[in-house]
Design a protein around this motif. Structure first.
Motif, PDB file in Angstrom:
ATOM      1  N   ILE A   1      -1.284  -5.524  15.578  1.00  0.00           N
ATOM      2  CA  ILE A   1      -0.601  -4.860  14.456  1.00  0.00           C
ATOM      3  C   ILE A   1      -1.079  -3.413  14.319  1.00  0.00           C
ATOM      4  CG2 ILE A   1       0.045  -6.879  13.056  1.00  0.00           C
ATOM      5  CD1 ILE A   1      -3.225  -4.955  12.572  1.00  0.00           C
ATOM      6  N   ASP A   2      -1.639  -2.856  15.391  1.00  0.00           N
ATOM      7  CA  ASP A   2      -2.188  -1.508  15.294  1.00  0.00           C
ATOM      8  C   ASP A   2      -1.157  -0.506  14.784  1.00  0.00           C
ATOM      9  OD1 ASP A   2      -4.546  -2.488  16.198  1.00  0.00           O
ATOM     10  OD2 ASP A   2      -4.359  -1.727  18.244  1.00  0.00           O
ATOM     11  N   ALA A   3       0.106  -0.672  15.192  1.00  0.00           N
ATOM     12  CA  ALA A   3       1.136   0.269  14.768  1.00  0.00           C
ATOM     13  C   ALA A   3       1.493   0.102  13.299  1.00  0.00           C
ATOM     14  CB  ALA A   3       2.388   0.091  15.627  1.00  0.00           C
ATOM     15  N   LEU A   4       1.240  -1.082  12.729  1.00  0.00           N
ATOM     16  CA  LEU A   4       1.611  -1.350  11.341  1.00  0.00           C
ATOM     17  C   LEU A   4       0.506  -0.989  10.352  1.00  0.00           C
ATOM     18  CD1 LEU A   4       3.378  -4.817  11.745  1.00  0.00           C
ATOM     19  CD2 LEU A   4       4.445  -2.568  11.529  1.00  0.00           C
ATOM     20  N   GLN A   5      -0.746  -0.954  10.801  1.00  0.00           N
ATOM     21  CA  GLN A   5      -1.864  -0.694   9.882  1.00  0.00           C
ATOM     22  C   GLN A   5      -1.712   0.637   9.143  1.00  0.00           C
ATOM     23  OE1 GLN A   5      -4.902  -2.811   9.515  1.00  0.00           O
ATOM     24  NE2 GLN A   5      -5.192  -1.529   7.712  1.00  0.00           N
ATOM     25  N   PRO A   6      -1.442   1.763   9.813  1.00  0.00           N
ATOM     26  CA  PRO A   6      -1.315   3.019   9.070  1.00  0.00           C
ATOM     27  C   PRO A   6      -0.168   3.002   8.068  1.00  0.00           C
ATOM     28  CG  PRO A   6      -1.591   3.434  11.426  1.00  0.00           C
ATOM     29  CD  PRO A   6      -1.337   1.977  11.272  1.00  0.00           C
ATOM     30  N   ARG A   7       0.938   2.379   8.450  1.00  0.00           N
ATOM     31  CA  ARG A   7       2.084   2.302   7.537  1.00  0.00           C
ATOM     32  C   ARG A   7       1.734   1.467   6.309  1.00  0.00           C
ATOM     33  NH1 ARG A   7       6.348   4.213   4.884  1.00  0.00           N
ATOM     34  NH2 ARG A   7       8.058   2.719   4.646  1.00  0.00           N
ATOM     35  N   ALA A   8       1.107   0.316   6.507  1.00  0.00           N
ATOM     36  CA  ALA A   8       0.728  -0.536   5.381  1.00  0.00           C
ATOM     37  C   ALA A   8      -0.260   0.173   4.468  1.00  0.00           C
ATOM     38  CB  ALA A   8       0.130  -1.847   5.898  1.00  0.00           C
ATOM     39  N   ALA A   9      -1.232   0.862   5.056  1.00  0.00           N
ATOM     40  CA  ALA A   9      -2.225   1.582   4.252  1.00  0.00           C
ATOM     41  C   ALA A   9      -1.577   2.704   3.456  1.00  0.00           C
ATOM     42  CB  ALA A   9      -3.324   2.137   5.157  1.00  0.00           C
ATOM     43  N   ALA A  10      -0.630   3.415   4.070  1.00  0.00           N
ATOM     44  CA  ALA A  10       0.043   4.511   3.375  1.00  0.00           C
ATOM     45  C   ALA A  10       0.872   3.993   2.204  1.00  0.00           C
ATOM     46  CB  ALA A  10       0.924   5.286   4.352  1.00  0.00           C
TER      47      ALA A  10
ATOM     48  N   ALA B   1       0.329   1.192   0.523  1.00  0.00           N
ATOM     49  CA  ALA B   1      -0.609   0.740  -0.504  1.00  0.00           C
ATOM     50  C   ALA B   1      -1.163   1.923  -1.288  1.00  0.00           C
ATOM     51  CB  ALA B   1      -1.747  -0.062   0.136  1.00  0.00           C
ATOM     52  N   ARG B   2      -1.472   3.012  -0.604  1.00  0.00           N
ATOM     53  CA  ARG B   2      -1.980   4.199  -1.292  1.00  0.00           C
ATOM     54  C   ARG B   2      -0.921   4.771  -2.247  1.00  0.00           C
ATOM     55  NH1 ARG B   2      -5.743   8.510  -0.582  1.00  0.00           N
ATOM     56  NH2 ARG B   2      -6.545   7.664   1.379  1.00  0.00           N
ATOM     57  N   THR B   3       0.320   4.826  -1.794  1.00  0.00           N
ATOM     58  CA  THR B   3       1.389   5.343  -2.648  1.00  0.00           C
ATOM     59  C   THR B   3       1.525   4.516  -3.918  1.00  0.00           C
ATOM     60  OG1 THR B   3       2.596   6.208  -0.742  1.00  0.00           O
ATOM     61  CG2 THR B   3       3.853   5.859  -2.764  1.00  0.00           C
ATOM     62  N   LEU B   4       1.492   3.198  -3.778  1.00  0.00           N
ATOM     63  CA  LEU B   4       1.564   2.315  -4.943  1.00  0.00           C
ATOM     64  C   LEU B   4       0.382   2.548  -5.880  1.00  0.00           C
ATOM     65  CD1 LEU B   4       2.682  -1.053  -3.329  1.00  0.00           C
ATOM     66  CD2 LEU B   4       3.890   0.141  -5.159  1.00  0.00           C
ATOM     67  N   ALA B   5      -0.820   2.609  -5.301  1.00  0.00           N
ATOM     68  CA  ALA B   5      -2.021   2.768  -6.122  1.00  0.00           C
ATOM     69  C   ALA B   5      -1.997   4.074  -6.901  1.00  0.00           C
ATOM     70  CB  ALA B   5      -3.261   2.697  -5.239  1.00  0.00           C
ATOM     71  N   GLU B   6      -1.573   5.145  -6.244  1.00  0.00           N
ATOM     72  CA  GLU B   6      -1.549   6.439  -6.924  1.00  0.00           C
ATOM     73  C   GLU B   6      -0.432   6.498  -7.950  1.00  0.00           C
ATOM     74  OE1 GLU B   6      -1.474   9.262  -3.725  1.00  0.00           O
ATOM     75  OE2 GLU B   6      -3.636   9.005  -3.303  1.00  0.00           O
ATOM     76  N   ARG B   7       0.694   5.866  -7.657  1.00  0.00           N
ATOM     77  CA  ARG B   7       1.810   5.826  -8.609  1.00  0.00           C
ATOM     78  C   ARG B   7       1.394   5.125  -9.901  1.00  0.00           C
ATOM     79  NH1 ARG B   7       7.426   5.911  -7.765  1.00  0.00           N
ATOM     80  NH2 ARG B   7       8.496   5.663  -9.755  1.00  0.00           N
ATOM     81  N   LEU B   8       0.588   4.076  -9.775  1.00  0.00           N
ATOM     82  CA  LEU B   8       0.163   3.285 -10.929  1.00  0.00           C
ATOM     83  C   LEU B   8      -1.169   3.749 -11.518  1.00  0.00           C
ATOM     84  CD1 LEU B   8       1.039  -0.254  -9.523  1.00  0.00           C
ATOM     85  CD2 LEU B   8       2.276   0.956 -11.345  1.00  0.00           C
ATOM     86  N   ASP B   9      -1.797   4.771 -10.911  1.00  0.00           N
ATOM     87  CA  ASP B   9      -3.158   5.174 -11.275  1.00  0.00           C
ATOM     88  C   ASP B   9      -4.065   3.946 -11.275  1.00  0.00           C
ATOM     89  OD1 ASP B   9      -5.245   6.851 -11.927  1.00  0.00           O
ATOM     90  OD2 ASP B   9      -4.847   6.809 -14.084  1.00  0.00           O
ATOM     91  N   TYR B  10      -3.958   3.178 -10.216  1.00  0.00           N
ATOM     92  CA  TYR B  10      -4.615   1.881 -10.097  1.00  0.00           C
ATOM     93  C   TYR B  10      -6.108   2.056  -9.841  1.00  0.00           C
ATOM     94  CZ  TYR B  10      -4.988  -3.068  -8.938  1.00  0.00           C
ATOM     95  OH  TYR B  10      -5.322  -4.394  -8.944  1.00  0.00           O
ATOM     96  N   VAL B  11      -6.914   1.211 -10.455  1.00  0.00           N
ATOM     97  CA  VAL B  11      -8.350   1.162 -10.195  1.00  0.00           C
ATOM     98  C   VAL B  11      -8.732  -0.291  -9.928  1.00  0.00           C
ATOM     99  CG1 VAL B  11     -10.670   1.479 -11.143  1.00  0.00           C
ATOM    100  CG2 VAL B  11      -8.891   3.191 -11.584  1.00  0.00           C
ATOM    101  N   GLY B  12      -9.369  -0.532  -8.776  1.00  0.00           N
ATOM    102  CA  GLY B  12      -9.782  -1.877  -8.401  1.00  0.00           C
ATOM    103  C   GLY B  12      -9.136  -2.294  -7.105  1.00  0.00           C
ATOM    104  N   VAL B  13      -9.267  -3.577  -6.792  1.00  0.00           N
ATOM    105  CA  VAL B  13      -8.698  -4.163  -5.580  1.00  0.00           C
ATOM    106  C   VAL B  13      -7.319  -4.726  -5.889  1.00  0.00           C
ATOM    107  CG1 VAL B  13      -8.916  -6.108  -3.951  1.00  0.00           C
ATOM    108  CG2 VAL B  13     -10.906  -4.674  -4.472  1.00  0.00           C
ATOM    109  N   PHE B  14      -6.414  -4.617  -4.949  1.00  0.00           N
ATOM    110  CA  PHE B  14      -5.128  -5.306  -5.052  1.00  0.00           C
ATOM    111  C   PHE B  14      -4.681  -5.729  -3.663  1.00  0.00           C
ATOM    112  CE2 PHE B  14      -3.931  -0.912  -4.358  1.00  0.00           C
ATOM    113  CZ  PHE B  14      -2.810  -0.959  -3.527  1.00  0.00           C
TER     114      PHE B  14
END
Length: 385
Positions: free
Chosen positions: A229-238, A240-253
């Motif tokens: 899944i090497d090709a999918l890891q950067p996309r998934a991480a990006a 997740a980051r967009t969601l976290a920043e959109r929600l001003d999320y703090v913690g694990v999800f």
């Protein structure tokens, strides 16, 4: 002698996730205080337990006065309870993030706004709505409650439009209270999850993508890192980051994903530590539980890299004999201290190894003793053997 006061983590919900958060916080000098409506909540075996209803403001006020920060063991804590507490003590993740994950319609809409594709979905409030929604999604499709569903609960699969009456009979009564959503069924190739953590200062990290298998809607196995899944890891991480920043999320999800034709589709977001991340306790440099404690208390985040390959499997209903697992090299047993009950998660086990081929050897040896071939078949399939 230092007179520094130990920080106190407040946890809403007293299940196994709260239990593991309390255990992870202890080496950091973090005390935990748990609230749950049940006096036998399993987290109460490792941390002080306050037995209170989610709307008992007197008890919740005393709880808030004793803790430095509040977090969640599960996402179905009433949003008004989270808002009420947030006026008195820091609450992470914030109530807005909690509310978004509590409503499947809001969640799927958020995914699309953040650039994450989803299966087709349509809100359903009446029996006539269901027919109109089926015309959009086609069949097969899955009718779900918008709220309060987890581990396959609150769902009905329609194989054809002829199943609409049965689906409405099963879930229609919940439409008025919580609303329903019809989602197109996805003939996915794999189920993955990305576990992510964001600190109070905005620092962001993800663990390696995890491949998951479900039985009757309940997670049964997780393999990490997911092979090929090497090709999918950067996309998934990006994403997740967009969601976290959109929600001003703090913690694990956790962001649960389908893979279809090499593309990622969003399934669900869990605003908390997650079952598919249990392998991180022994298999990562920093577990999801420790990093969640670090994040919500404003401490530096730990390394989320994998130490090798890990296979985590859930014990559902009752615990087997632990001896074979305990004899396995790098085998780890987790008993949640719950009473046995059909369909209930009562524990999990993790087998670790330096690489996937060694992990397969250990899973094969274990399967010969416990008579459960699913872990072996899963690892063989995942590593292409």
């Amino acid at each position: 002698m230092s007179d520094r006061r130990q920080p106190v983590l407040g946890v809403l919900g007293g299940g196994q996730l709260a239990r593991m958060l309390a255990i992870a916080g202890a080496p950091l000098g973090v005390q935990s205080l748990v609230v749950d409506s049940s006096s036998d909540a399993c987290a109460g075996q490792v941390a002080p337990l306050v037995v209170a209803d989610w709307h008992d403001h007197a008890a919740l006020g005393e709880f808030a006065a004793k803790v430095d920060v509040v977090t969640f063991d599960f996402e179905n804590v009433p949003a008004d309870t989270a808002h009420w507490l947030a006026e008195r003590v820091s609450v992470f993740p914030n109530p807005r993030a909690l509310a978004a994950a509590q409503d499947r319609l809001a969640e799927k809409t958020l995914f699309r706004e953040c650039g994450l594709a989803t299966p087709e979905f349509v809100p359903v409030d009446t029996r006539a709505d269901l027919d109109r929604a089926l015309a959009v999604t086609g069949a097969p499709a899955i009718l779900k409650t918008r709220r309060l569903g987890y581990d396959g609960k609150g769902q009905f699969r329609l194989r054809s439009a002829d199943d609409a009456d049965a689906a409405w009979a099963a879930l229609g009564a919940q439409a008025a209270a919580h609303g329903l959503i019809l989602e197109a069924f996805v003939p996915f190739e794999r189920e993955l999850s990305v576990l992510a953590v964001r600190g109070r200062d905005g620092e962001f990290r993800t663990w390696p993508l995890t491949r998951n298998w479900h039985t009757d809607g309940v997670l049964s196995l997780s393999l990490a890192p997911a092979p090929d899944i090497d090709a999918l890891q950067p996309r998934a991480a990006a994403l997740a980051r967009t969601l976290a920043e959109r929600l001003d999320y703090v913690g694990v999800f956790a962001l649960e994903l389908f893979v279809k034709d090499g593309e990622l589709l969003g399934n669900e977001m869990a605003p908390r530590v997650h079952n598919s991340g249990h392998w991180t306790i022994e298999g990562a440099h920093t577990s999801q539980f420790e990093n969640h404690v670090r994040a919500v208390l404003g401490l530096p985040l730990g390394d989320t890299g994998a130490r090798g390959a890990s296979l985590m499997f859930n014990w559902i209903g009752e615990l087997p004999d632990p001896a074979p697992l305990l004899r396995t090299v790098d085998g780890h047993w987790h008993d949640y201290g719950k009473r046995a009950r059909p369909g209930r998660k009562v524990g999990h086990a993790t087998v670790c190894a330096p690489d996937a081929s060694t992990l397969l050897e250990r899973a094969e040896a274990l399967a010969q003793v416990i008579g459960w071939e699913q872990p072996v078949a899963a690892v063989r399939e995942a590593v292409g053997i």
